[in-house]
Every structure is written in structure tokens, then in C-alpha cells.
Design a protein around this motif. Structure first.
Motif, PDB file in Angstrom:
ATOM      1  N   TRP A  96      -7.688  -8.714 -55.223  1.00 51.67           N
ATOM      2  CA  TRP A  96      -8.986  -8.357 -54.648  1.00 51.67           C
ATOM      3  C   TRP A  96      -9.143  -8.977 -53.269  1.00 51.67           C
ATOM      4  CZ3 TRP A  96     -12.929  -9.131 -59.252  1.00 51.67           C
ATOM      5  CH2 TRP A  96     -12.784  -8.066 -60.147  1.00 51.67           C
ATOM      6  N   LEU A  97      -8.737 -10.242 -53.124  1.00 47.79           N
ATOM      7  CA  LEU A  97      -8.858 -10.920 -51.833  1.00 47.79           C
ATOM      8  C   LEU A  97      -7.937 -10.310 -50.788  1.00 47.79           C
ATOM      9  CD1 LEU A  97      -9.178 -14.658 -52.938  1.00 47.79           C
ATOM     10  CD2 LEU A  97     -10.987 -13.174 -52.036  1.00 47.79           C
ATOM     11  N   ARG A  98      -6.747  -9.907 -51.203  1.00 45.74           N
ATOM     12  CA  ARG A  98      -5.837  -9.248 -50.253  1.00 45.74           C
ATOM     13  C   ARG A  98      -6.414  -7.927 -49.773  1.00 45.74           C
ATOM     14  NH1 ARG A  98      -0.651 -10.335 -54.098  1.00 45.74           N
ATOM     15  NH2 ARG A  98      -0.127 -12.445 -53.378  1.00 45.74           N
ATOM     16  N   LEU A  99      -6.936  -7.133 -50.682  1.00 48.55           N
ATOM     17  CA  LEU A  99      -7.564  -5.872 -50.302  1.00 48.55           C
ATOM     18  C   LEU A  99      -8.774  -6.138 -49.409  1.00 48.55           C
ATOM     19  CD1 LEU A  99      -7.435  -3.966 -53.711  1.00 48.55           C
ATOM     20  CD2 LEU A  99      -6.147  -3.407 -51.643  1.00 48.55           C
ATOM     21  N   ARG A 100      -9.528  -7.154 -49.757  1.00 50.22           N
ATOM     22  CA  ARG A 100     -10.706  -7.505 -48.985  1.00 50.22           C
ATOM     23  C   ARG A 100     -10.328  -7.871 -47.546  1.00 50.22           C
ATOM     24  NH1 ARG A 100     -12.746 -12.213 -46.235  1.00 50.22           N
ATOM     25  NH2 ARG A 100     -14.952 -11.771 -45.917  1.00 50.22           N
ATOM     26  N   ASP A 101      -9.252  -8.643 -47.374  1.00 53.12           N
ATOM     27  CA  ASP A 101      -8.806  -9.050 -46.045  1.00 53.12           C
ATOM     28  C   ASP A 101      -8.366  -7.846 -45.210  1.00 53.12           C
ATOM     29  OD1 ASP A 101      -9.338 -11.661 -46.648  1.00 53.12           O
ATOM     30  OD2 ASP A 101      -7.259 -12.230 -47.029  1.00 53.12           O
ATOM     31  N   GLN A 102      -7.651  -6.907 -45.833  1.00 59.12           N
ATOM     32  CA  GLN A 102      -7.200  -5.715 -45.119  1.00 59.12           C
ATOM     33  C   GLN A 102      -8.387  -4.874 -44.660  1.00 59.12           C
ATOM     34  OE1 GLN A 102      -4.582  -4.007 -48.098  1.00 59.12           O
ATOM     35  NE2 GLN A 102      -2.779  -4.764 -47.037  1.00 59.12           N
ATOM     36  N   LEU A 103      -9.363  -4.728 -45.532  1.00 60.21           N
ATOM     37  CA  LEU A 103     -10.545  -3.944 -45.189  1.00 60.21           C
ATOM     38  C   LEU A 103     -11.371  -4.644 -44.114  1.00 60.21           C
ATOM     39  CD1 LEU A 103     -11.534  -2.933 -48.824  1.00 60.21           C
ATOM     40  CD2 LEU A 103     -10.671  -1.386 -47.063  1.00 60.21           C
ATOM     41  N   TYR A 104     -11.414  -5.975 -44.170  1.00 59.41           N
ATOM     42  CA  TYR A 104     -12.161  -6.739 -43.172  1.00 59.41           C
ATOM     43  C   TYR A 104     -11.588  -6.506 -41.778  1.00 59.41           C
ATOM     44  CZ  TYR A 104     -14.515 -10.532 -40.756  1.00 59.41           C
ATOM     45  OH  TYR A 104     -15.281 -11.237 -39.864  1.00 59.41           O
ATOM     46  N   VAL A 105     -10.264  -6.513 -41.666  1.00 59.47           N
ATOM     47  CA  VAL A 105      -9.626  -6.309 -40.363  1.00 59.47           C
ATOM     48  C   VAL A 105     -10.009  -4.951 -39.791  1.00 59.47           C
ATOM     49  CG1 VAL A 105      -7.408  -5.941 -39.205  1.00 59.47           C
ATOM     50  CG2 VAL A 105      -7.692  -7.881 -40.755  1.00 59.47           C
ATOM     51  N   GLN A 106      -9.974  -3.915 -40.622  1.00 59.15           N
ATOM     52  CA  GLN A 106     -10.325  -2.580 -40.151  1.00 59.15           C
ATOM     53  C   GLN A 106     -11.786  -2.506 -39.717  1.00 59.15           C
ATOM     54  OE1 GLN A 106      -8.107   0.029 -39.771  1.00 59.15           O
ATOM     55  NE2 GLN A 106      -6.651  -1.603 -40.217  1.00 59.15           N
ATOM     56  N   ALA A 107     -12.666  -3.099 -40.517  1.00 57.42           N
ATOM     57  CA  ALA A 107     -14.092  -3.082 -40.184  1.00 57.42           C
ATOM     58  C   ALA A 107     -14.362  -3.890 -38.921  1.00 57.42           C
ATOM     59  CB  ALA A 107     -14.903  -3.636 -41.354  1.00 57.42           C
ATOM     60  N   GLU A 108     -13.631  -4.991 -38.750  1.00 59.65           N
ATOM     61  CA  GLU A 108     -13.814  -5.828 -37.565  1.00 59.65           C
ATOM     62  C   GLU A 108     -13.433  -5.062 -36.298  1.00 59.65           C
ATOM     63  OE1 GLU A 108     -14.719  -9.518 -35.537  1.00 59.65           O
ATOM     64  OE2 GLU A 108     -15.384  -8.434 -37.314  1.00 59.65           O
ATOM     65  N   ARG A 109     -12.418  -4.222 -36.406  1.00 61.55           N
ATOM     66  CA  ARG A 109     -12.019  -3.416 -35.248  1.00 61.55           C
ATOM     67  C   ARG A 109     -13.160  -2.506 -34.820  1.00 61.55           C
ATOM     68  NH1 ARG A 109      -8.078   1.740 -35.164  1.00 61.55           N
ATOM     69  NH2 ARG A 109      -7.718   1.877 -32.918  1.00 61.55           N
ATOM     70  N   TYR A 110     -13.764  -1.802 -35.756  1.00 57.87           N
ATOM     71  CA  TYR A 110     -14.897  -0.940 -35.427  1.00 57.87           C
ATOM     72  C   TYR A 110     -16.048  -1.770 -34.852  1.00 57.87           C
ATOM     73  CZ  TYR A 110     -13.154   3.369 -37.576  1.00 57.87           C
ATOM     74  OH  TYR A 110     -12.444   4.518 -37.856  1.00 57.87           O
ATOM     75  N   ARG A 111     -16.312  -2.923 -35.460  1.00 57.08           N
ATOM     76  CA  ARG A 111     -17.439  -3.744 -35.028  1.00 57.08           C
ATOM     77  C   ARG A 111     -17.261  -4.206 -33.587  1.00 57.08           C
ATOM     78  NH1 ARG A 111     -19.581  -8.704 -34.448  1.00 57.08           N
ATOM     79  NH2 ARG A 111     -17.537  -9.698 -34.551  1.00 57.08           N
ATOM     80  N   ARG A 112     -16.052  -4.683 -33.257  1.00 55.61           N
ATOM     81  CA  ARG A 112     -15.830  -5.197 -31.903  1.00 55.61           C
ATOM     82  C   ARG A 112     -15.864  -4.080 -30.855  1.00 55.61           C
ATOM     83  NH1 ARG A 112     -11.106  -9.830 -32.012  1.00 55.61           N
ATOM     84  NH2 ARG A 112     -11.686 -10.840 -33.975  1.00 55.61           N
ATOM     85  N   ILE A 113     -15.337  -2.917 -31.212  1.00 54.59           N
ATOM     86  CA  ILE A 113     -15.297  -1.808 -30.255  1.00 54.59           C
ATOM     87  C   ILE A 113     -16.690  -1.262 -29.989  1.00 54.59           C
ATOM     88  CG2 ILE A 113     -14.532   0.573 -29.909  1.00 54.59           C
ATOM     89  CD1 ILE A 113     -11.973  -0.114 -31.402  1.00 54.59           C
ATOM     90  N   LEU A 114     -17.497  -1.138 -31.046  1.00 51.29           N
ATOM     91  CA  LEU A 114     -18.758  -0.421 -30.930  1.00 51.29           C
ATOM     92  C   LEU A 114     -19.983  -1.301 -30.792  1.00 51.29           C
ATOM     93  CD1 LEU A 114     -18.134   2.342 -33.629  1.00 51.29           C
ATOM     94  CD2 LEU A 114     -17.857   2.519 -31.160  1.00 51.29           C
ATOM     95  N   LEU A 115     -19.890  -2.585 -31.184  1.00 50.36           N
ATOM     96  CA  LEU A 115     -21.072  -3.437 -31.200  1.00 50.36           C
ATOM     97  C   LEU A 115     -21.783  -3.535 -29.853  1.00 50.36           C
ATOM     98  CD1 LEU A 115     -22.812  -5.175 -33.031  1.00 50.36           C
ATOM     99  CD2 LEU A 115     -21.419  -7.143 -32.389  1.00 50.36           C
ATOM    100  N   PRO A 116     -21.051  -3.619 -28.728  1.00 49.40           N
ATOM    101  CA  PRO A 116     -21.771  -3.699 -27.443  1.00 49.40           C
ATOM    102  C   PRO A 116     -22.670  -2.498 -27.181  1.00 49.40           C
ATOM    103  CG  PRO A 116     -19.480  -4.332 -27.163  1.00 49.40           C
ATOM    104  CD  PRO A 116     -19.593  -3.746 -28.534  1.00 49.40           C
ATOM    105  N   HIS A 117     -22.410  -1.377 -27.868  1.00 45.71           N
ATOM    106  CA  HIS A 117     -23.184  -0.156 -27.645  1.00 45.71           C
ATOM    107  C   HIS A 117     -24.224   0.076 -28.740  1.00 45.71           C
ATOM    108  CE1 HIS A 117     -20.055   0.768 -24.694  1.00 45.71           C
ATOM    109  NE2 HIS A 117     -19.181   0.464 -25.629  1.00 45.71           N
TER     110      HIS A 117
END
Length: 215
Positions: free
Chosen positions: A147-168
Motif C-alpha cells: 500500500w505504501l509503495r503504491l501510495r508513493d508512486q501515486l504521490y509522485v504523479q500528483a505532485e507533478r500536476y500540483r507543481r505544474i498547475l498550482l501557480p495558475h
């Protein structure tokens, strides 16, 4: 030395990709990257191969490596799955977590809230690290490695969207109050309420990014 250079290159490229330094879908030219980072082409290939495991890079037949694409559909799907896994992890953490686990959450929350309350707010240099640490600590007592491994993989993907789009995206959310609510429910061992609050927090972030209209 070659191994350490590859590891450093992998870390640097990962940060660049998470921050949107390369346009989604664009080709990653090995020779150009080797020149820019002053490493060998073989080190670049190895680093890019590792990044395919993070789903930040795609290996395309006859085309080499390209930056993984982004889309509204992907963000919606990613968020739904992530909420499910995060809820499983936090419920299990609440069930088996000890006093040391509670102390870690409180310590990180204290630093995060102080940073978020500063004049710089979420723009403070330490905020992204503390924010990630806070969310990690919430589930760190979970005893399911898968569960933690899956969670970490999903976190990385979500973080990418967050960093790209958050300023907007909209900036008027009271995220500190949301974090406090989640923390209090976790420490009170209210598993279902904590999972619901965490899910709502993640869904709200995704919706803010979608409302930015850039994917």
C-alpha cells in the motif's frame, strides 16, 4: 563514480520533470541532456530508464524517450485511485500507530503551520518539503509495504500536476485549517472521519488544478 553521477542525474532530472521543466510529450534528447548536465550519454540513458519506472518518462519505440503526457482525464483518474489508497493507508496507520508516530505528526505539523503562517506562506522554500513530510507522517505507521509503495508512486504523479498547475490555480484556500483538521482526527483515532477529511483535501486540490483549465 559513474553510479553516483547517474544517481545525481536521476534526482536532478526528476525534479525538473516534477517542476514542469520539460513540456509533456516532448522528446528528451540524450546528447543534449548529456551536454547540459556534463555527463555521458550512457548515464543519461540509465537515468531516463529509471524515470520510466516513476512514469515521468516514456520509452517510445524508434523515438527514444519522451516526457509523460498530462490530461484532465488522467488527473481525475489519478486522484480517485490516490484517495482510495491514501484512505486505506491512514486507516491502517490509525489502527496500529504508536506514540512515536503521533509525535512525528505533531512535530512536522508544528513546523508546517509555522512556515505556512509566515509572510511568504506557501511560497516559503521549506513549505513543499514540510508539506510532503506531513502527508508522509500521517500514513507512516501503516504496516503494508505494498500500500505504501503504491501510495508513493501515486504521490509522485500528483505532485507533478500540483507543481505544474498550482501557480495558475486559486490561492485563497485555507490549507492550514484543512491540515489541522486531518491531524486532529488522526490523533483522535477517528479512522473513517480522518480518511474522509483526507480524501476531501486531496479532491479539493485536484479540483483547483482542473479549474485552472491548463490540462
Amino acid at each position: 563514480m559513474a553510479i553516483s553521477k547517474t544517481a545525481a542525474l536521476y534526482s536532478d532530472l526528476k525534479e525538473e520533470l516534477l517542476n514542469g521543466g520539460y513540456a509533456p510529450g516532448s522528446k528528451l534528447a540524450i546528447d543534449s541532456l548529456a551536454t547540459n548536465f556534463e555527463v555521458s550519454p550512457s548515464a543519461v540513458r540509465e537515468a531516463l530508464s529509471r524515470l520510466t519506472s516513476d512514469w515521468l518518462v516514456q520509452a517510445m519505440p524508434q523515438r527514444g524517450f519522451t516526457v509523460a503526457p498530462v490530461s484532465r482525464e488522467d488527473l481525475i483518474d489519478l486522484t480517485a485511485v490516490r484517495i482510495d489508497i491514501e484512505a486505506r493507508c491512514v486507516r491502517r496507520a490509525i489502527a496500529v500507530g504508536d506514540l512515536d508516530w503521533e509525535a512525528r505528526i505533531l512535530a512536522t505539523w508544528h513546523c508546517l503551520s509555522k512556515t505556512g503562517a509566515s509572510a511568504e506562506g506557501r511560497a516559503h522554500a521549506d513549505w513543499p518539503r514540510l508539506h510532503a513530510q506531513f502527508h508522509d507522517d500521517l500514513v507512516s505507521a501503516c504496516d503494508s509495504l505494498w500500500w505504501l509503495r503504491l501510495r508513493d508512486q501515486l504521490y509522485v504523479q500528483a505532485e507533478r500536476y500540483r507543481r505544474i498547475l498550482l501557480p495558475h490555480a486559486r490561492q485563497d484556500r485555507d490549507t492550514e485549517t484543512e491540515h489541522r483538521q486531518i491531524m486532529e482526527l488522526v490523533l483522535e483515532r477517528k479512522a473513517e472521519e480522518a480518511a474522509e477529511a483526507l480524501g476531501a483535501h486531496l479532491h479539493r486540490t485536484a479540483q483547483d488544478l482542473l479549474d485552472a483549465g491548463l490540462v
